[in-house]
Motif scaffolding. Structure first.
Motif, PDB file in Angstrom:
ATOM      1  N   ILE A 176       2.700   7.833  -1.735  1.00  0.00           N
ATOM      2  CA  ILE A 176       2.658   7.703  -0.327  1.00  0.00           C
ATOM      3  C   ILE A 176       1.179   7.910  -0.170  1.00  0.00           C
ATOM      4  N   LEU A 177       0.425   6.837   0.568  1.00  0.00           N
ATOM      5  CA  LEU A 177      -0.786   7.094   1.041  1.00  0.00           C
ATOM      6  C   LEU A 177      -1.027   7.029   2.482  1.00  0.00           C
ATOM      7  N   LYS A 178      -1.627   7.818   3.190  1.00  0.00           N
ATOM      8  CA  LYS A 178      -1.881   7.687   4.827  1.00  0.00           C
ATOM      9  C   LYS A 178      -3.157   7.721   5.132  1.00  0.00           C
ATOM     10  N   VAL A 179      -3.784   6.729   5.478  1.00  0.00           N
ATOM     11  CA  VAL A 179      -5.127   6.706   5.923  1.00  0.00           C
ATOM     12  C   VAL A 179      -5.289   6.510   7.434  1.00  0.00           C
ATOM     13  N   GLY A 180      -5.459   7.434   8.182  1.00  0.00           N
ATOM     14  CA  GLY A 180      -5.263   7.345   9.674  1.00  0.00           C
ATOM     15  C   GLY A 180      -4.139   7.439   9.998  1.00  0.00           C
ATOM     16  N   GLU A 181      -3.715   6.173  10.441  1.00  0.00           N
ATOM     17  CA  GLU A 181      -2.230   5.874  10.983  1.00  0.00           C
ATOM     18  C   GLU A 181      -1.608   4.735  10.170  1.00  0.00           C
ATOM     19  N   ASP A 182      -2.326   4.308   8.988  1.00  0.00           N
ATOM     20  CA  ASP A 182      -1.826   3.456   8.195  1.00  0.00           C
ATOM     21  C   ASP A 182      -1.129   4.085   6.954  1.00  0.00           C
ATOM     22  N   THR A 183       0.055   3.761   6.711  1.00  0.00           N
ATOM     23  CA  THR A 183       0.653   4.220   5.594  1.00  0.00           C
ATOM     24  C   THR A 183       0.927   3.208   4.463  1.00  0.00           C
ATOM     25  N   THR A 184       0.883   3.401   3.309  1.00  0.00           N
ATOM     26  CA  THR A 184       1.108   2.378   1.933  1.00  0.00           C
ATOM     27  C   THR A 184       2.079   3.411   1.121  1.00  0.00           C
ATOM     28  N   ALA A 200       8.968  -1.818  -5.176  1.00  0.00           N
ATOM     29  CA  ALA A 200       8.792  -1.853  -3.889  1.00  0.00           C
ATOM     30  C   ALA A 200       7.102  -1.476  -3.464  1.00  0.00           C
ATOM     31  N   LYS A 201       6.759  -2.256  -2.555  1.00  0.00           N
ATOM     32  CA  LYS A 201       5.291  -1.675  -1.881  1.00  0.00           C
ATOM     33  C   LYS A 201       5.247  -2.228  -0.347  1.00  0.00           C
ATOM     34  N   LEU A 202       4.928  -1.515   0.328  1.00  0.00           N
ATOM     35  CA  LEU A 202       4.620  -1.660   1.698  1.00  0.00           C
ATOM     36  C   LEU A 202       3.333  -1.039   2.336  1.00  0.00           C
ATOM     37  N   GLY A 203       2.577  -1.856   2.869  1.00  0.00           N
ATOM     38  CA  GLY A 203       0.982  -1.429   3.333  1.00  0.00           C
ATOM     39  C   GLY A 203       0.088  -1.902   2.352  1.00  0.00           C
ATOM     40  N   GLN A 204      -1.142  -1.708   2.860  1.00  0.00           N
ATOM     41  CA  GLN A 204      -2.335  -2.762   2.128  1.00  0.00           C
ATOM     42  C   GLN A 204      -3.245  -2.142   1.303  1.00  0.00           C
ATOM     43  N   ASN A 205      -3.040  -0.526   1.207  1.00  0.00           N
ATOM     44  CA  ASN A 205      -3.958   0.330   0.543  1.00  0.00           C
ATOM     45  C   ASN A 205      -3.602   0.407  -0.712  1.00  0.00           C
ATOM     46  N   SER A 206      -4.413   1.097  -1.687  1.00  0.00           N
ATOM     47  CA  SER A 206      -4.206   1.215  -3.046  1.00  0.00           C
ATOM     48  C   SER A 206      -3.916   2.488  -3.457  1.00  0.00           C
ATOM     49  N   LEU A 207      -2.682   2.641  -4.202  1.00  0.00           N
ATOM     50  CA  LEU A 207      -2.178   3.740  -4.978  1.00  0.00           C
ATOM     51  C   LEU A 207      -2.514   3.777  -6.478  1.00  0.00           C
ATOM     52  N   ILE A 208      -2.271   4.935  -7.094  1.00  0.00           N
ATOM     53  CA  ILE A 208      -2.585   4.963  -8.576  1.00  0.00           C
ATOM     54  C   ILE A 208      -1.330   5.386  -9.195  1.00  0.00           C
ATOM     55  N   CYS A 209      -0.137   5.082  -8.743  1.00  0.00           N
ATOM     56  CA  CYS A 209       1.104   5.324  -9.492  1.00  0.00           C
ATOM     57  C   CYS A 209       1.109   5.007 -11.153  1.00  0.00           C
ATOM     58  N   GLU A 210       0.195   4.070 -11.361  1.00  0.00           N
ATOM     59  CA  GLU A 210      -0.058   3.749 -13.048  1.00  0.00           C
ATOM     60  C   GLU A 210      -0.936   4.587 -13.943  1.00  0.00           C
ATOM     61  N   ALA A 211      -1.511   5.668 -13.044  1.00  0.00           N
ATOM     62  CA  ALA A 211      -2.039   6.837 -13.780  1.00  0.00           C
ATOM     63  C   ALA A 211      -1.245   7.781 -14.335  1.00  0.00           C
ATOM     64  N   THR A 212       0.051   7.780 -13.853  1.00  0.00           N
ATOM     65  CA  THR A 212       1.046   8.686 -14.382  1.00  0.00           C
ATOM     66  C   THR A 212       1.672   8.348 -15.713  1.00  0.00           C
ATOM     67  N   PHE A 213       1.609   6.891 -15.882  1.00  0.00           N
ATOM     68  CA  PHE A 213       2.344   6.222 -16.821  1.00  0.00           C
ATOM     69  C   PHE A 213       1.838   6.571 -18.204  1.00  0.00           C
ATOM     70  N   ASP A 214       0.514   6.986 -18.280  1.00  0.00           N
ATOM     71  CA  ASP A 214      -0.096   7.033 -19.694  1.00  0.00           C
ATOM     72  C   ASP A 214      -0.220   8.594 -19.674  1.00  0.00           C
ATOM     73  N   ARG A 215       0.680   8.994 -20.533  1.00  0.00           N
ATOM     74  CA  ARG A 215       0.910  10.689 -20.799  1.00  0.00           C
ATOM     75  C   ARG A 215      -0.127  11.414 -21.389  1.00  0.00           C
TER      76      ARG A 215
END
Length: 240
Positions: A176-184, A200-215
């Protein structure tokens, strides 16, 4: 601290009403009890089947609620009694000042857990008792990994009113990423085709979940910069 887990909600019931499940709800909890809880409203086709969850960011109206933080559990002092859990919301899609979130946790004969408490009904504004039934979906090994991995990344940029948290538990990852009142929010799962899939993805900002995939690239305390936002590896834990 405990074994990291992934739980889905089977139903919610606001007493004295009937039990229903209008969402796809998944909670990921790490070894140090950091959690990300994402609840996405289900949509039904004309033939009665459920649509797939959105993966392109919208409509954001499908996001019923998402929040993240740390949980604290006190075991029962009475044999067979419920544990009591408090969830502290560091990030909340609905508010900057979350209500106290706590409940009594009754383990069921089949291993599911019935959460009982009270909170404000968003539709009526009244405080009502509720029940939620939770099911542990299990955590699987992925690829060639020989042990399970739990990771938590956190972002906190007060100057831009930005907070984020990502938790990976084995074959699941959610952020989850919250910028002001906008949640992704994003939800990922290791697929039967042996790769990570965005489910699943809702919201327009960018998360880095993929960073957790490269152990191999992960290190406790490491800071990863992404779109002018620093994400810190706060937890890195493995178990058999």
């Amino acid at each position: 601290m405990g074994t990291p887990n992934a739980s889905i909600r089977k139903h919610i019931r606001r007493l004295p009403g009937e039990a229903t499940e209008p969402t796809s709800t998944l909670v990921l909890t790490s070894h140090e009890s950091w959690f990300v809880d994402v609840r996405i409203l289900s949509a039904t086709r004309e033939d009665g089947t459920r649509e797939a969850l959105p993966t392109d960011g919208g409509p954001i109206s499908r996001l019923e609620w998402a929040f993240a933080g740390k949980s604290y559990t006190k075991p029962s002092k009475v044999a067979g009694g419920p544990a009591h859990t408090l969830w502290c919301h560091g990030i909340d899609s609905q508010t900057s000042n979350p209500e106290r979130d706590e409940g009594d946790m009754y383990e069921q004969e089949d291993g599911d857990v019935l959460e009982c408490g009270q909170n404000v009904d968003a539709e009526t504004g009244e405080v009502k008792k509720y029940e939620e039934l939770w099911h542990d979906v299990g955590v699987q090994l992925i690829g060639l990994e020989k042990d399970h991995l739990s990771v938590m990344l956190m972002a906190d940029d007060k100057s831009h009113d930005t907070k984020g948290m990502i938790v990976r538990v084995g074959n699941w990852c959610q952020g989850i990423l919250k910028v002001g009142e906008d949640t992704t929010v994003e939800r990922w799962q290791w697929s039967h085709e042996e790769h990570w899939q965005l489910v699943a993805k809702l919201g327009q900002n960018s998360l880095i979940c993929e960073a957790t995939f490269d152990r191999a690239s992960l290190e406790l305390g490491k800071v990863i910069r992404h779109h002018d936002l620093d994400w810190k590896v706060v937890e890195l834990y493995s178990w058999i």
